[in-house]
Design a protein around this motif. Sequence first.
Motif, PDB file in Angstrom:
ATOM      1  N   VAL A 187      37.484 -19.335   2.048  1.00 61.03           N
ATOM      2  CA  VAL A 187      38.634 -19.492   2.949  1.00 61.03           C
ATOM      3  C   VAL A 187      39.720 -20.335   2.266  1.00 61.03           C
ATOM      4  O   VAL A 187      40.905 -19.990   2.289  1.00 61.03           O
ATOM      5  N   ALA A 188      39.307 -21.420   1.605  1.00 56.72           N
ATOM      6  CA  ALA A 188      40.272 -22.278   0.897  1.00 56.72           C
ATOM      7  C   ALA A 188      40.947 -21.502  -0.227  1.00 56.72           C
ATOM      8  O   ALA A 188      42.169 -21.624  -0.436  1.00 56.72           O
ATOM      9  N   PHE A 189      40.178 -20.675  -0.905  1.00 61.11           N
ATOM     10  CA  PHE A 189      40.727 -19.870  -2.001  1.00 61.11           C
ATOM     11  C   PHE A 189      41.757 -18.869  -1.460  1.00 61.11           C
ATOM     12  O   PHE A 189      42.849 -18.731  -2.008  1.00 61.11           O
ATOM     13  N   LEU A 190      41.396 -18.183  -0.375  1.00 59.21           N
ATOM     14  CA  LEU A 190      42.307 -17.188   0.208  1.00 59.21           C
ATOM     15  C   LEU A 190      43.597 -17.850   0.686  1.00 59.21           C
ATOM     16  O   LEU A 190      44.695 -17.327   0.485  1.00 59.21           O
ATOM     17  N   LYS A 191      43.458 -19.037   1.318  1.00 61.70           N
ATOM     18  CA  LYS A 191      44.651 -19.756   1.785  1.00 61.70           C
ATOM     19  C   LYS A 191      45.554 -20.089   0.596  1.00 61.70           C
ATOM     20  O   LYS A 191      46.776 -19.941   0.660  1.00 61.70           O
TER      21      LYS A 191
ATOM     22  N   ASP B   5      45.575 -14.077   7.136  1.00 58.89           N
ATOM     23  CA  ASP B   5      44.884 -13.250   8.121  1.00 58.89           C
ATOM     24  C   ASP B   5      43.681 -12.603   7.423  1.00 58.89           C
ATOM     25  O   ASP B   5      43.875 -11.748   6.543  1.00 58.89           O
ATOM     26  N   ALA B   6      42.486 -13.050   7.758  1.00 61.13           N
ATOM     27  CA  ALA B   6      41.296 -12.525   7.071  1.00 61.13           C
ATOM     28  C   ALA B   6      40.049 -12.837   7.880  1.00 61.13           C
ATOM     29  O   ALA B   6      40.100 -13.640   8.831  1.00 61.13           O
ATOM     30  N   LEU B   7      38.961 -12.209   7.515  1.00 60.67           N
ATOM     31  CA  LEU B   7      37.688 -12.467   8.174  1.00 60.67           C
ATOM     32  C   LEU B   7      36.576 -12.491   7.128  1.00 60.67           C
ATOM     33  O   LEU B   7      36.528 -11.626   6.257  1.00 60.67           O
ATOM     34  N   VAL B   8      35.736 -13.507   7.215  1.00 63.16           N
ATOM     35  CA  VAL B   8      34.571 -13.579   6.320  1.00 63.16           C
ATOM     36  C   VAL B   8      33.339 -13.640   7.211  1.00 63.16           C
ATOM     37  O   VAL B   8      33.180 -14.571   7.994  1.00 63.16           O
ATOM     38  N   ASN B   9      32.507 -12.616   7.120  1.00 60.53           N
ATOM     39  CA  ASN B   9      31.297 -12.541   7.941  1.00 60.53           C
ATOM     40  C   ASN B   9      30.074 -12.666   7.032  1.00 60.53           C
ATOM     41  O   ASN B   9      29.744 -11.744   6.287  1.00 60.53           O
ATOM     42  N   ALA B  10      29.438 -13.825   7.077  1.00 64.19           N
ATOM     43  CA  ALA B  10      28.288 -14.074   6.206  1.00 64.19           C
ATOM     44  C   ALA B  10      26.996 -13.900   6.993  1.00 64.19           C
ATOM     45  O   ALA B  10      26.555 -14.812   7.699  1.00 64.19           O
TER      46      ALA B  10
ATOM     47  N   PHE C 218      28.202 -10.843  24.987  1.00 64.42           N
ATOM     48  CA  PHE C 218      29.590 -10.968  25.448  1.00 64.42           C
ATOM     49  C   PHE C 218      30.493 -11.063  24.222  1.00 64.42           C
ATOM     50  O   PHE C 218      30.007 -11.129  23.084  1.00 64.42           O
ATOM     51  N   GLN C 219      31.781 -11.065  24.462  1.00 70.21           N
ATOM     52  CA  GLN C 219      32.727 -11.067  23.344  1.00 70.21           C
ATOM     53  C   GLN C 219      33.624 -12.292  23.418  1.00 70.21           C
ATOM     54  O   GLN C 219      34.023 -12.703  24.507  1.00 70.21           O
ATOM     55  N   ILE C 220      33.924 -12.885  22.263  1.00 66.90           N
ATOM     56  CA  ILE C 220      34.887 -13.997  22.250  1.00 66.90           C
ATOM     57  C   ILE C 220      36.006 -13.679  21.255  1.00 66.90           C
ATOM     58  O   ILE C 220      35.827 -12.859  20.356  1.00 66.90           O
ATOM     59  N   ASN C 221      37.128 -14.350  21.451  1.00 65.96           N
ATOM     60  CA  ASN C 221      38.227 -14.234  20.494  1.00 65.96           C
ATOM     61  C   ASN C 221      38.196 -15.467  19.588  1.00 65.96           C
ATOM     62  O   ASN C 221      38.300 -16.595  20.067  1.00 65.96           O
ATOM     63  N   LEU C 222      38.029 -15.234  18.319  1.00 61.90           N
ATOM     64  CA  LEU C 222      37.916 -16.334  17.354  1.00 61.90           C
ATOM     65  C   LEU C 222      39.222 -16.443  16.574  1.00 61.90           C
ATOM     66  O   LEU C 222      39.698 -15.451  16.028  1.00 61.90           O
ATOM     67  N   SER C 223      39.772 -17.654  16.538  1.00 60.70           N
ATOM     68  CA  SER C 223      41.071 -17.829  15.882  1.00 60.70           C
ATOM     69  C   SER C 223      41.067 -19.082  15.007  1.00 60.70           C
ATOM     70  O   SER C 223      40.900 -20.192  15.507  1.00 60.70           O
ATOM     71  N   ASN C 224      41.254 -18.921  13.734  1.00 57.76           N
ATOM     72  CA  ASN C 224      41.321 -20.017  12.767  1.00 57.76           C
ATOM     73  C   ASN C 224      40.173 -21.018  12.907  1.00 57.76           C
ATOM     74  O   ASN C 224      40.379 -22.228  12.849  1.00 57.76           O
ATOM     75  N   GLU C 225      39.007 -20.508  13.106  1.00 57.69           N
ATOM     76  CA  GLU C 225      37.823 -21.360  13.129  1.00 57.69           C
ATOM     77  C   GLU C 225      36.589 -20.537  12.791  1.00 57.69           C
ATOM     78  O   GLU C 225      36.670 -19.320  12.647  1.00 57.69           O
ATOM     79  N   CYS C 226      35.489 -21.231  12.690  1.00 55.53           N
ATOM     80  CA  CYS C 226      34.250 -20.574  12.280  1.00 55.53           C
ATOM     81  C   CYS C 226      33.242 -20.549  13.421  1.00 55.53           C
ATOM     82  O   CYS C 226      33.113 -21.523  14.159  1.00 55.53           O
ATOM     83  N   LEU C 227      32.576 -19.442  13.552  1.00 56.45           N
ATOM     84  CA  LEU C 227      31.486 -19.329  14.524  1.00 56.45           C
ATOM     85  C   LEU C 227      30.165 -19.419  13.749  1.00 56.45           C
ATOM     86  O   LEU C 227      29.949 -18.661  12.807  1.00 56.45           O
ATOM     87  N   SER C 228      29.327 -20.364  14.139  1.00 56.77           N
ATOM     88  CA  SER C 228      28.010 -20.503  13.509  1.00 56.77           C
ATOM     89  C   SER C 228      26.945 -20.281  14.564  1.00 56.77           C
ATOM     90  O   SER C 228      26.972 -20.937  15.610  1.00 56.77           O
ATOM     91  N   LEU C 229      26.056 -19.363  14.309  1.00 59.61           N
ATOM     92  CA  LEU C 229      25.039 -19.001  15.309  1.00 59.61           C
ATOM     93  C   LEU C 229      23.632 -19.237  14.764  1.00 59.61           C
ATOM     94  O   LEU C 229      23.307 -18.795  13.662  1.00 59.61           O
ATOM     95  N   SER C 230      22.839 -19.956  15.523  1.00 62.91           N
ATOM     96  CA  SER C 230      21.423 -20.122  15.186  1.00 62.91           C
ATOM     97  C   SER C 230      20.594 -19.614  16.356  1.00 62.91           C
ATOM     98  O   SER C 230      20.969 -19.823  17.510  1.00 62.91           O
ATOM     99  N   GLY C 231      19.499 -18.976  16.051  1.00 61.25           N
ATOM    100  CA  GLY C 231      18.650 -18.461  17.127  1.00 61.25           C
ATOM    101  C   GLY C 231      17.255 -18.190  16.618  1.00 61.25           C
ATOM    102  O   GLY C 231      16.977 -18.340  15.430  1.00 61.25           O
ATOM    103  N   ARG C 232      16.402 -17.788  17.536  1.00 60.85           N
ATOM    104  CA  ARG C 232      15.013 -17.549  17.117  1.00 60.85           C
ATOM    105  C   ARG C 232      14.521 -16.154  17.480  1.00 60.85           C
ATOM    106  O   ARG C 232      13.334 -15.873  17.402  1.00 60.85           O
ATOM    107  N   LYS C 233      15.478 -15.274  17.879  1.00 64.06           N
ATOM    108  CA  LYS C 233      15.076 -13.932  18.287  1.00 64.06           C
ATOM    109  C   LYS C 233      14.438 -13.156  17.124  1.00 64.06           C
ATOM    110  O   LYS C 233      13.462 -12.448  17.297  1.00 64.06           O
TER     111      LYS C 233
END
Lengths: 82, 314
Positions: free
Chosen positions: B168-172, B178-183, B214-229
């Motif tokens: 993200v820092a490199f792209l900036k 305007d970009a998306l990184v999905n890891a 459900f769906q969320i709108n993500l803007s200039n931040e990171c979503l981090s998800l942890s789970g045990r499914k």
Amino acid sequence: MLYGFIDDWRMRRKTTQTTAQSPNELRFERQKLGFDSIQKTLKNPNLYFEVVRLGNIGFKSYKRNIKKVEDGDTAENASESN
Amino acid sequence: MEILQKMHQRATKQYLTETRFVFYCHIKIKIPLQSGAETLIDQCFDLLKSIDEQYNSYSQGSYFDRINKNAGDWVEVDEITIWLLNELDKIKSISNGIYNIAVMPLLRLWGFYQNRSCSLPCFNQITLLTEQLKGDVVSVKDSQVKLNRGNELITGSFIKAYAVDQVVAFLKAQGVTDALVNAGGSTIYAMNDEDHPYWKINIPHPISEDKSWFQINLSNECLSLSGRKSSFITIDDKQYSHIINASTGWPSSKYQAVALTSSAFYGDVLSTTLLANETDKKANANLKQAFKDKLKYYVVDQVMPAGIPAFIEC
């Protein structure tokens, strides 16, 4: 703040690549046949076949990384893992 | 005529995307389709691969691999490794030891990363390892690091996210707004500008196999998800999560934790910590205080909420 290290990474990566032996520069492997004096025949003491290095294959189907064009409205899926 | 003009103005913006397998997961990078986009994406993946090789504890010869293999001896490292260890030590401290980078022996004790049938670990062994983790497991002196013998570091909870921050820092720095990184789906960074104010993200259901909850709108931040499914081990017909509370030595019984932050690195560490924390209210209060105005999160407990969970703003 940490972005400044990118040049350092690139430098290290470049060094690794240049010191590693490129498969394209390897010559054909040579295997020596040994003479069996009892059987009076030539034998290949190696247990494997000779390796022929083709170098980089440019066929499109062999390209691993494919870039695609998408629009910005497609929702991205979050998950616990990939 | 006016309608046609409006339709033309709303022409869908196109993006160039590529997905590659790095950090043992699929990482997708999506940037606007413009001149030089292909090269930019290649550079982003070069950066990811470089970080993977140098810092992933699973990569042979990486700094963390060398620290693990030379436990008991001082190992020369770079300043990034020191920075990462210092930040993770702060999280360990404010979470009362729930988060710990040296949790690997506990994971092995529970049967993760092992090719053997699983049984419940002995209570004494759990206590022994948790006591071992309470002290200073890692020592830092100038540019050297020493890991106490019998311990092992695992970078799985943060190194991929750290790499996403660098991309993200490199792209900036390259002027991309305007970009998306999905890891791997568990770390998604959204970069947005006025023309494209948010990215839509589908959140998976914590229990059922449904793709989207459900769906969320993500803007200039990171979503981090942890789970045990999908990441658990089964012992005597009971599922145990791969997220382990390092202060108790027991796997989390919670279903899902989602953190929204401006840094993927902190986001991933925090979502892991929030999921691992069963009952320590003080630890959660510490985290809220330390990440005031920088963290939004929700945790799905053992009881599923009736509706969509509300994000708690720190």
